[in-house]
Design a protein around this motif. Structure first.
Motif, mmCIF file in Angstrom:
data_model
loop_
_atom_site.group_PDB
_atom_site.id
_atom_site.type_symbol
_atom_site.label_atom_id
_atom_site.label_comp_id
_atom_site.label_asym_id
_atom_site.label_seq_id
_atom_site.Cartn_x
_atom_site.Cartn_y
_atom_site.Cartn_z
ATOM 1 N N LEU A 167 0.835 67.669 51.001
ATOM 2 C CA LEU A 167 0.969 66.305 50.495
ATOM 3 C C LEU A 167 -0.348 65.779 49.911
ATOM 4 O O LEU A 167 -0.351 65.137 48.854
ATOM 5 C CB LEU A 167 1.435 65.365 51.612
ATOM 6 N N THR A 168 -1.448 66.046 50.609
ATOM 7 C CA THR A 168 -2.706 65.419 50.202
ATOM 8 C C THR A 168 -3.509 66.248 49.207
ATOM 9 O O THR A 168 -4.214 65.682 48.363
ATOM 10 C CB THR A 168 -3.580 65.134 51.432
ATOM 11 N N LYS A 169 -3.390 67.558 49.279
ATOM 12 C CA LYS A 169 -4.181 68.415 48.387
ATOM 13 C C LYS A 169 -3.389 68.832 47.153
ATOM 14 O O LYS A 169 -3.865 68.706 46.025
ATOM 15 C CB LYS A 169 -4.682 69.651 49.138
ATOM 16 N N SER A 170 -2.179 69.351 47.378
ATOM 17 C CA SER A 170 -1.377 69.823 46.242
ATOM 18 C C SER A 170 -0.743 68.666 45.471
ATOM 19 O O SER A 170 -0.773 68.633 44.237
ATOM 20 C CB SER A 170 -0.287 70.780 46.721
ATOM 21 N N LEU A 171 -0.159 67.700 46.206
ATOM 22 C CA LEU A 171 0.539 66.589 45.561
ATOM 23 C C LEU A 171 -0.344 65.350 45.417
ATOM 24 O O LEU A 171 0.074 64.371 44.794
ATOM 25 C CB LEU A 171 1.807 66.247 46.353
ATOM 26 N N ARG A 172 -1.522 65.371 46.024
ATOM 27 C CA ARG A 172 -2.524 64.298 45.882
ATOM 28 C C ARG A 172 -2.024 62.932 46.332
ATOM 29 O O ARG A 172 -2.324 61.915 45.711
ATOM 30 C CB ARG A 172 -3.025 64.237 44.437
ATOM 31 N N LEU A 173 -1.232 62.902 47.411
ATOM 32 C CA LEU A 173 -0.847 61.624 47.974
ATOM 33 C C LEU A 173 -2.058 60.956 48.620
ATOM 34 O O LEU A 173 -2.935 61.640 49.173
ATOM 35 C CB LEU A 173 0.263 61.791 49.026
ATOM 36 N N ARG A 174 -2.062 59.651 48.590
ATOM 37 C CA ARG A 174 -3.129 58.857 49.186
ATOM 38 C C ARG A 174 -2.519 57.927 50.234
ATOM 39 O O ARG A 174 -1.313 57.667 50.216
ATOM 40 C CB ARG A 174 -3.859 58.044 48.109
ATOM 41 N N PRO A 175 -3.333 57.404 51.159
ATOM 42 C CA PRO A 175 -2.789 56.478 52.156
ATOM 43 C C PRO A 175 -1.974 55.368 51.511
ATOM 44 O O PRO A 175 -2.391 54.763 50.523
ATOM 45 C CB PRO A 175 -4.050 55.932 52.828
ATOM 46 N N GLY A 176 -0.785 55.141 52.050
ATOM 47 C CA GLY A 176 0.121 54.141 51.511
ATOM 48 C C GLY A 176 1.172 54.691 50.580
ATOM 49 O O GLY A 176 2.167 54.018 50.297
ATOM 50 N N ASP A 177 0.981 55.928 50.091
ATOM 51 C CA ASP A 177 1.968 56.522 49.186
ATOM 52 C C ASP A 177 3.234 56.910 49.956
ATOM 53 O O ASP A 177 3.151 57.443 51.071
ATOM 54 C CB ASP A 177 1.395 57.751 48.492
ATOM 55 N N PRO A 178 4.418 56.678 49.371
ATOM 56 C CA PRO A 178 5.668 56.965 50.075
ATOM 57 C C PRO A 178 6.118 58.412 49.924
ATOM 58 O O PRO A 178 5.777 59.099 48.960
ATOM 59 C CB PRO A 178 6.667 56.023 49.396
ATOM 60 N N PHE A 179 6.911 58.841 50.887
ATOM 61 C CA PHE A 179 7.599 60.125 50.835
ATOM 62 C C PHE A 179 8.787 60.022 51.774
ATOM 63 O O PHE A 179 8.919 59.049 52.531
ATOM 64 C CB PHE A 179 6.677 61.290 51.224
ATOM 65 N N THR A 180 9.701 60.982 51.710
ATOM 66 C CA THR A 180 10.831 60.992 52.631
ATOM 67 C C THR A 180 10.643 62.095 53.661
ATOM 68 O O THR A 180 10.063 63.141 53.378
ATOM 69 C CB THR A 180 12.171 61.190 51.892
ATOM 70 N N ALA A 181 11.136 61.816 54.861
ATOM 71 C CA ALA A 181 11.057 62.782 55.956
ATOM 72 C C ALA A 181 12.441 62.948 56.559
ATOM 73 O O ALA A 181 13.206 61.985 56.672
ATOM 74 C CB ALA A 181 10.073 62.308 57.021
ATOM 75 N N SER A 182 12.759 64.164 56.943
ATOM 76 C CA SER A 182 14.051 64.469 57.558
ATOM 77 C C SER A 182 13.823 65.245 58.844
ATOM 78 O O SER A 182 12.815 65.946 58.999
ATOM 79 C CB SER A 182 14.911 65.300 56.597
ATOM 80 N N ASP A 183 14.780 65.110 59.765
ATOM 81 C CA ASP A 183 14.693 65.887 61.003
ATOM 82 C C ASP A 183 15.360 67.245 60.889
ATOM 83 O O ASP A 183 15.392 68.013 61.841
ATOM 84 C CB ASP A 183 15.290 65.104 62.170
ATOM 85 N N GLY A 184 15.910 67.557 59.701
ATOM 86 C CA GLY A 184 16.558 68.847 59.501
ATOM 87 C C GLY A 184 17.936 68.938 60.106
ATOM 88 O O GLY A 184 18.590 69.982 60.028
ATOM 89 N N ALA A 185 18.405 67.834 60.697
ATOM 90 C CA ALA A 185 19.727 67.827 61.330
ATOM 91 C C ALA A 185 20.628 66.750 60.736
ATOM 92 O O ALA A 185 21.597 66.335 61.365
ATOM 93 C CB ALA A 185 19.582 67.615 62.826
ATOM 94 N N GLY A 186 20.284 66.267 59.530
ATOM 95 C CA GLY A 186 21.143 65.325 58.834
ATOM 96 C C GLY A 186 20.596 63.925 58.686
ATOM 97 O O GLY A 186 21.186 63.108 57.979
ATOM 98 N N SER A 187 19.488 63.596 59.348
ATOM 99 C CA SER A 187 18.920 62.251 59.272
ATOM 100 C C SER A 187 17.620 62.258 58.471
ATOM 101 O O SER A 187 16.869 63.232 58.496
ATOM 102 C CB SER A 187 18.651 61.691 60.671
ATOM 103 N N TRP A 188 17.349 61.119 57.783
ATOM 104 C CA TRP A 188 16.126 61.002 57.015
ATOM 105 C C TRP A 188 15.725 59.538 56.897
ATOM 106 O O TRP A 188 16.518 58.637 57.163
ATOM 107 C CB TRP A 188 16.297 61.602 55.619
ATOM 108 N N ARG A 189 14.470 59.312 56.519
ATOM 109 C CA ARG A 189 13.987 57.954 56.284
ATOM 110 C C ARG A 189 12.783 57.994 55.352
ATOM 111 O O ARG A 189 12.143 59.048 55.191
ATOM 112 C CB ARG A 189 13.635 57.269 57.591
ATOM 113 N N VAL A 190 12.478 56.863 54.764
ATOM 114 C CA VAL A 190 11.289 56.740 53.927
ATOM 115 C C VAL A 190 10.088 56.436 54.816
ATOM 116 O O VAL A 190 10.164 55.591 55.719
ATOM 117 C CB VAL A 190 11.458 55.635 52.866
#
Length: 231
Positions: free
Chosen positions: A29-52
């Motif tokens: 996220l930080t090196k390849s995609l260059r996200l900075r603090p405060g930048d959004p992304f989505t996360a999933s638990d791999g079992a059907g749930s996700w959130r921003v």
């Protein structure tokens, strides 16, 4: 509703209430995609749930949830592709593409005419590698479920599961009544295997094993998603 759009990073975490990034994901996220603090992304638990979430400002960039947890119902029926072990890096290619297409379970197996066979210690290493490939492919394709990557098994074990069929140029068109499809080895099916299971046809051409696996996944997921009608 799944994580929308083709833009924006997507990762997997153990707990969506207190998400923590793996070291390799934080680096991505930080090196390849260059996200900075405060930048959004989505996360999933791999079992059907996700959130921003957003990247935190702490020294390790701990994710901060900013959206409600969304649960995505499991598509029905669950789809399984079993593929006979093949040479080189082609198992990784098969797992990558089947994950991108949304297959629920992927199982390598040994057929009677299989050229490639994994011994116990090698099988463990290869299975872990395939699970890493699946996770990376699921992140790239923004899946909310990680496919189950089964331990290598044999044809007879898979053939005993209800709804299982094998791919063969002499078969009938695919349908969701057979949600588990087995793909044969480079050496083809044995007579015993041909008599043990019925067959579906994926193409009028003779396909390489990896092409057949990807084709089967594409046809079955399209049928399940209502993108095409059964023949």
């Amino acid at each position: 509703m799944k994580p929308g759009g083709s833009d924006g990073p997507h990762v997997f975490v153990e707990d969506l209430e207190r998400p923590e990034l793996r070291d390799e994901d934080y680096h991505h996220l930080t090196k390849s995609l260059r996200l900075r603090p405060g930048d959004p992304f989505t996360a999933s638990d791999g079992a059907g749930s996700w959130r921003v979430c957003r990247l935190g400002s702490g020294p390790e960039g701990e994710p901060e949830p900013i959206g409600e947890v969304v649960f995505v119902e499991t598509p029905q029926p669950p789809l399984t592709i079993g593929f006979a072990l093949i040479k080189g890096g082609r198992p990784e290619l098969v797992v990558q593409k089947l994950t991108e297409l949304g297959v629920d379970a992927i199982v390598p197996f040994t057929a009677e005419h299989s050229v490639v066979r994994w011994e116990a210690d090698r099988a463990t290493r290869h299975t872990e590698r395939l699970r890493r490939v699946a996770r990376e492919a699921a992140m790239q394709s923004r899946q909310v479920r990680l496919p189950e990557i089964g331990e290598p098994t044999d044809f007879a074990t898979l053939a005993a599961h209800p709804g299982t069929i094998r791919a063969d140029i002499t078969g009938t068109p695919p349908s969701l009544t057979h949600p588990t499809v087995l793909i044969g080895p480079e050496g083809g099916w044995s007579e015993t295997e041909r008599h043990q299971l019925g067959a579906i046809r994926l193409s009028s051409s003779v396909l390489r094993s990896e092409t057949a696996a990807i084709g089967a996944a594409a046809l079955l997921t399209a049928l399940r998603d209502g993108l095409m009608s059964a023949y």
